[in-house]
Enzyme design. Structure first.
Site, PDB file in Angstrom:
ATOM      1  N   ASN A 135      50.550  44.001  45.559  1.00 14.71           N
ATOM      2  CA  ASN A 135      49.706  42.812  45.691  1.00 14.71           C
ATOM      3  C   ASN A 135      49.508  42.189  44.311  1.00 14.71           C
ATOM      4  O   ASN A 135      49.305  42.910  43.339  1.00 14.71           O
ATOM      5  CB  ASN A 135      48.352  43.299  46.263  1.00 14.71           C
ATOM      6  CG  ASN A 135      47.439  42.210  46.757  1.00 14.71           C
ATOM      7  OD1 ASN A 135      47.836  41.439  47.628  1.00 14.71           O
ATOM      8  ND2 ASN A 135      46.219  42.157  46.242  1.00 14.71           N
ATOM      9  N   ASP A 140      41.751  31.669  47.895  1.00 13.92           N
ATOM     10  CA  ASP A 140      40.665  30.719  47.619  1.00 13.92           C
ATOM     11  C   ASP A 140      41.257  29.580  46.789  1.00 13.92           C
ATOM     12  O   ASP A 140      42.283  29.748  46.133  1.00 13.92           O
ATOM     13  CB  ASP A 140      39.413  31.351  46.980  1.00 13.92           C
ATOM     14  CG  ASP A 140      39.656  32.242  45.771  1.00 13.92           C
ATOM     15  OD1 ASP A 140      40.709  32.101  45.125  1.00 13.92           O
ATOM     16  OD2 ASP A 140      38.781  33.072  45.479  1.00 13.92           O
ATOM     17  N   GLU A 181      48.497  44.109  40.957  1.00 14.17           N
ATOM     18  CA  GLU A 181      48.658  43.390  39.684  1.00 14.17           C
ATOM     19  C   GLU A 181      49.447  44.176  38.634  1.00 14.17           C
ATOM     20  O   GLU A 181      49.001  44.351  37.497  1.00 14.17           O
ATOM     21  CB  GLU A 181      47.286  42.964  39.149  1.00 14.17           C
ATOM     22  CG  GLU A 181      46.547  42.090  40.162  1.00 14.17           C
ATOM     23  CD  GLU A 181      45.179  41.601  39.681  1.00 14.17           C
ATOM     24  OE1 GLU A 181      44.707  42.050  38.632  1.00 14.17           O
ATOM     25  OE2 GLU A 181      44.592  40.748  40.369  1.00 14.17           O
ATOM     26  N   HIS A 235      45.023  32.940  44.682  1.00 17.31           N
ATOM     27  CA  HIS A 235      43.873  32.360  43.974  1.00 17.31           C
ATOM     28  C   HIS A 235      44.342  31.040  43.352  1.00 17.31           C
ATOM     29  O   HIS A 235      44.785  30.987  42.209  1.00 17.31           O
ATOM     30  CB  HIS A 235      43.348  33.329  42.912  1.00 17.31           C
ATOM     31  CG  HIS A 235      42.748  34.562  43.495  1.00 17.31           C
ATOM     32  ND1 HIS A 235      41.609  34.531  44.279  1.00 17.31           N
ATOM     33  CD2 HIS A 235      43.142  35.861  43.459  1.00 17.31           C
ATOM     34  CE1 HIS A 235      41.317  35.761  44.677  1.00 17.31           C
ATOM     35  NE2 HIS A 235      42.238  36.591  44.205  1.00 17.31           N
ATOM     36  N   GLU A 283      44.220  37.033  49.350  1.00 20.61           N
ATOM     37  CA  GLU A 283      42.926  36.763  48.683  1.00 20.61           C
ATOM     38  C   GLU A 283      42.729  35.264  48.480  1.00 20.61           C
ATOM     39  O   GLU A 283      42.269  34.809  47.428  1.00 20.61           O
ATOM     40  CB  GLU A 283      42.860  37.477  47.317  1.00 20.61           C
ATOM     41  CG  GLU A 283      43.108  38.971  47.401  1.00 20.61           C
ATOM     42  CD  GLU A 283      42.926  39.712  46.074  1.00 20.61           C
ATOM     43  OE1 GLU A 283      42.390  39.105  45.119  1.00 20.61           O
ATOM     44  OE2 GLU A 283      43.315  40.886  46.011  1.00 20.61           O
TER      45      GLU A 283
END
Ligand code: XIL
Length: 351
Positions: A201, A268, A160, A237, A266
């Protein structure tokens, strides 16, 4: 399996379960191949993050160890956990997840060496000169990556690093060291574990836009300077209310075309609660589309969901009123998304 992935997994002692997967692999208890097995058929992994408190839940662990062929420690390798006091390192939690992964022939994505969140208090509250912080960062990366040398498939080296508009995020590292901290971190990680795949990432970089453009330009310049960088992780996300990132596949491809691995790290797909059949059907469709986007890009090495069950999702605690983001419900029962992922993997695997 690509030679690069096979070599990395072999180095991590994890190759047997994946590379030696026979075409007539044993069915799981539902009479069907698992997501991990289907992904292995396409030379990829399908993984789930996990977290140490969940290790007391045997039903949960049963599915984690049988359904997925990769895992990521959700919190165990963050700075607050691995170096809680300056110079005092603790690998207990990371080892617990890694041991589970090895026993179940899962590859292991290590997350993360440099991030502005979940830092220990001594680092958050300290005042450091650039020389001091550089030494702290080097020691942290070197010690942690060396401890796990040869045991992990990849490291999320920096997490990030950019804002939404593509400018550098104002973190303690950027503020004190300038943008060169990213190249330094990659070089130190490579020295400590030359075989681990080294990733940057981030979230909200699934679609083409200012933030993913910033990564594109950064990794291009890092490669031109021969800085060791192997991949970019797209966290994934997603949220139903923001729409599907239509340019995901095109975006993955442009990074792959730079000579990088890409992965969805990651995943979702959250929604406003309560969930209903319509939302769950849309969610299932999105899971299938993300899976197909990865399968369409040769250098997309795998997909990781940010845990697999709504029982342990991080979403409700952080996004008020939202949840139901994962392919299994709170009772560890597969949702429509599970079948959608399985069908997407199966159509690509051709089996
Ligand atoms: C989350 C964990 O899942 C939570 O348990 C924790 O409280 C906060 O962090 N992006 C990342 C992950 O890179 O490390 C975050 O994980 C989710 C967002």
């Amino acid at each position: 399996m690509s030679h690069r992935l096979a070599a990395a997994l072999a180095a991590a002692g994890l190759v047997t379960a994946i590379a030696a997967t026979p075409a007539s692999a044993a069915p799981d208890r539902h009479g069907d191949k698992t997501l991990g097995r289907l992904a292995a058929d396409t030379h990829r992994y399908f993984g789930s993050a996990t977290d140490n408190p969940e290790f007391s839940d045997t039903a949960y662990l049963g599915i984690l160890g049988s359904e997925f062929n990769s895992t990521t420690a959700g919190n165990a390798l963050k700075w607050y956990a691995t170096e809680p006091q300056q110079g005092v390192f603790d690998f207990t939690q990371g080892d617990q997840v890694l041991d589970f992964a090895r026993r179940h022939h899962m590859s292991f994505r290590a997350h993360t060496l440099v991030w502005h969140n979940q830092l220990p208090d001594w680092l958050n509250n300290g005042t450091f000169t650039a020389d001091q912080l550089r030494a702290i960062l080097k020691k942290h990366i070197t010690t942690v990556a060396r401890y796990y040398k040869g045991k992990v498939y990849s490291w999320d080296v920096v997490n990030e690093a950019f804002n939404e508009d593509g400018t550098y995020r104002d973190t303690i590292f950027y503020r004190t060291l300038g943008p060169g901290y990213i190249a330094d971190a990659l070089r130190w990680a490579h020295q400590a574990d030359p075989h681990a795949k080294l990733y940057l990432n981030d979230y909200n970089i699934e679609a083409i836009g200012p933030k993913s453009d910033a990564y594109y330009n950064l990794v291009k310049s890092l490669k031109a300077q021969h800085v060791p960088i192997d991949g970019v992780g797209f966290q994934g996300h997603l949220a139903l209310q923001y729409g599907y990132p239509e340019t995901l596949q095109q975006n993955l491809r442009r990074f792959a075309d730079l000579g990088l691995d890409v992965a969805v790290t990651e995943l979702d797909i959250r929604m406003y609660l309560p969930a209903d059949a319509t939302k769950l059907a849309t969610q299932a469709d999105w899971y299938a589309r993300v899976t197909k986007a990865c399968l369409a890009v040769r250098r997309c090495v795998g997909i990781t969901v940010w845990d697999y069950t709504d029982k342990y999702s991080w979403i409700p605690a952080v996004f008020q009123g939202e949840g139901a983001a994962l392919p299994y419900d709170e009772n560890l029962q597969p949702k429509p998304a599970y079948a959608a992922i399985r069908d997407a993997l199966r159509s690509a695997g051709g089996r």
